[in-house]
Design a protein around this motif. Structure first.
Motif, mmCIF file in Angstrom:
data_model
loop_
_atom_site.group_PDB
_atom_site.id
_atom_site.type_symbol
_atom_site.label_atom_id
_atom_site.label_comp_id
_atom_site.label_asym_id
_atom_site.label_seq_id
_atom_site.Cartn_x
_atom_site.Cartn_y
_atom_site.Cartn_z
ATOM 1 N N MET A 139 0.852 -1.179 0.000
ATOM 2 C CA MET A 139 0.000 0.000 0.000
ATOM 3 C C MET A 139 0.888 1.230 0.000
ATOM 4 N N ILE A 140 0.690 2.093 -0.953
ATOM 5 C CA ILE A 140 1.494 3.317 -0.966
ATOM 6 C C ILE A 140 0.576 4.497 -0.717
ATOM 7 N N GLY A 141 0.799 5.182 0.405
ATOM 8 C CA GLY A 141 -0.022 6.318 0.808
ATOM 9 C C GLY A 141 -1.014 5.895 1.867
ATOM 10 N N LEU A 142 -0.834 6.449 3.062
ATOM 11 C CA LEU A 142 -1.722 6.091 4.186
ATOM 12 C C LEU A 142 -2.629 7.257 4.565
ATOM 13 N N GLY A 143 -3.262 7.858 3.557
ATOM 14 C CA GLY A 143 -4.308 8.846 3.825
ATOM 15 C C GLY A 143 -5.549 8.085 4.285
ATOM 16 N N ARG A 144 -6.720 8.725 4.196
ATOM 17 C CA ARG A 144 -7.945 8.044 4.678
ATOM 18 C C ARG A 144 -8.219 6.769 3.893
ATOM 19 N N PHE A 145 -8.142 6.846 2.572
ATOM 20 C CA PHE A 145 -8.437 5.672 1.746
ATOM 21 C C PHE A 145 -7.392 4.567 1.957
ATOM 22 N N GLY A 146 -6.121 4.911 1.788
ATOM 23 C CA GLY A 146 -5.056 3.903 1.876
ATOM 24 C C GLY A 146 -4.986 3.252 3.249
ATOM 25 N N SER A 147 -5.162 4.046 4.306
ATOM 26 C CA SER A 147 -5.041 3.472 5.655
ATOM 27 C C SER A 147 -6.202 2.517 5.942
ATOM 28 N N HIS A 148 -7.424 2.878 5.504
ATOM 29 C CA HIS A 148 -8.573 1.981 5.739
ATOM 30 C C HIS A 148 -8.404 0.687 4.945
ATOM 31 N N LEU A 149 -7.932 0.812 3.719
ATOM 32 C CA LEU A 149 -7.736 -0.377 2.888
ATOM 33 C C LEU A 149 -6.648 -1.270 3.496
ATOM 34 N N ALA A 150 -5.544 -0.680 3.908
ATOM 35 C CA ALA A 150 -4.446 -1.462 4.495
ATOM 36 C C ALA A 150 -4.894 -2.135 5.791
ATOM 37 N N GLU A 151 -5.631 -1.395 6.613
ATOM 38 C CA GLU A 151 -6.100 -1.936 7.890
ATOM 39 C C GLU A 151 -7.074 -3.102 7.646
ATOM 40 N N SER A 152 -7.945 -2.945 6.658
ATOM 41 C CA SER A 152 -8.914 -4.013 6.368
ATOM 42 C C SER A 152 -8.205 -5.254 5.848
ATOM 43 N N LEU A 153 -7.208 -5.076 4.978
ATOM 44 C CA LEU A 153 -6.462 -6.233 4.460
ATOM 45 C C LEU A 153 -5.732 -6.937 5.601
ATOM 46 N N ALA A 154 -5.151 -6.153 6.503
ATOM 47 C CA ALA A 154 -4.444 -6.744 7.656
ATOM 48 C C ALA A 154 -5.434 -7.508 8.530
ATOM 49 N N ALA A 155 -6.635 -6.937 8.739
ATOM 50 C CA ALA A 155 -7.655 -7.607 9.560
ATOM 51 C C ALA A 155 -8.113 -8.906 8.901
ATOM 52 N N LEU A 156 -8.023 -8.970 7.571
ATOM 53 C CA LEU A 156 -8.406 -10.192 6.847
ATOM 54 C C LEU A 156 -7.253 -11.195 6.791
ATOM 55 N N GLY A 157 -6.171 -10.884 7.476
ATOM 56 C CA GLY A 157 -5.061 -11.820 7.589
ATOM 57 C C GLY A 157 -4.015 -11.718 6.499
ATOM 58 N N ARG A 158 -4.072 -10.680 5.669
ATOM 59 C CA ARG A 158 -3.082 -10.521 4.602
ATOM 60 C C ARG A 158 -1.854 -9.794 5.131
ATOM 61 N N GLU A 159 -0.724 -10.159 4.564
ATOM 62 C CA GLU A 159 0.510 -9.460 4.936
ATOM 63 C C GLU A 159 0.561 -8.153 4.143
ATOM 64 N N VAL A 160 0.672 -7.040 4.855
ATOM 65 C CA VAL A 160 0.650 -5.738 4.179
ATOM 66 C C VAL A 160 1.945 -4.980 4.460
ATOM 67 N N LEU A 161 2.537 -4.478 3.393
ATOM 68 C CA LEU A 161 3.685 -3.569 3.527
ATOM 69 C C LEU A 161 3.163 -2.196 3.110
ATOM 70 N N ALA A 162 3.222 -1.237 4.019
ATOM 71 C CA ALA A 162 2.708 0.100 3.710
ATOM 72 C C ALA A 162 3.856 1.111 3.702
ATOM 73 N N ILE A 163 3.744 2.052 2.767
ATOM 74 C CA ILE A 163 4.778 3.084 2.625
ATOM 75 C C ILE A 163 4.098 4.451 2.611
ATOM 76 N N ASP A 164 4.651 5.381 3.383
ATOM 77 C CA ASP A 164 4.171 6.759 3.332
ATOM 78 C C ASP A 164 5.371 7.663 3.596
ATOM 79 N N ARG A 165 5.377 8.819 2.959
ATOM 80 C CA ARG A 165 6.538 9.708 3.152
ATOM 81 C C ARG A 165 6.409 10.541 4.426
#
Ligand code: ATP
Length: 134
Positions: A1-27
């Motif tokens: 996930m690149i960009g942890l604004g409102r959209f990116g952070s919710h998507l990353a959090e949901s994927l993590a909650a579903l058990g997926r391994e997530v690598l997130a990057i934000d500047r």
């Protein structure tokens, strides 16, 4: 996930909650700190830099979502860097029709319009719920 604004952070959090391994990057260091306890790996980096992405191991990732919206330049340069790395599935968020065209022409495999897609889904939900009560 690149960009942890409102959209990116919710998507990353949901994927993590579903058990997926997530690598997130934000500047932004504040965003990185905010999400580091909820997402497996959160790194502070400028995603427009292909070499930095390579060093973070992105060459081995199957799917990347570019959730940067406000800066068309950052979003397009990030997609270009991911294309150079040979990522098989690059999904990128667009904020306008023109932004979407540029993303597709530089190599994004799928263009997302989160606000429009959510609005459309909600309209269907509202109509179906309204009919339930008629
Ligand atoms: P949202 O609507 O999802 O909250 P936004 O439009 O308010 O997003 P954006 O400018 O799209 O905000 O940025 C989303 C996130 O992407 C931010 O947390 C920002 O720090 C990050 N970001 C922007 N440019 C880069 C970049 N070059 N590299 C890494 N992260 C970036």
């Amino acid at each position: 996930m690149i960009g942890l604004g409102r959209f990116g952070s919710h998507l990353a959090e949901s994927l993590a909650a579903l058990g997926r391994e997530v690598l997130a990057i934000d500047r932004d260091a504040q965003q990185v700190q905010k999400w580091s306890s909820m997402i497996d790996q959160v790194t502070q980096a400028d995603a427009t830099d292909e070499e930095v992405l390579r060093q973070l191991g992105l060459s081995d990732v199957q799917r990347v979502v570019v959730a940067i919206g406000a800066s068309v330049e950052a979003s397009v340069l990030t997609v270009l860097a991911l294309v150079e790395l040979g990522i098989p599935q690059i999904w990128a968020r667009a904020t306008s029709g023109q932004h979407a065209k540029i993303l597709s022409s530089v190599g994004a495999h799928r263009v997302l319009f989160p606000e429009a897609e959510t609005g459309e889904r909600l309209a269907h939900l509202i109509i179906s719920r309204t009919l339930d009560f008629v």
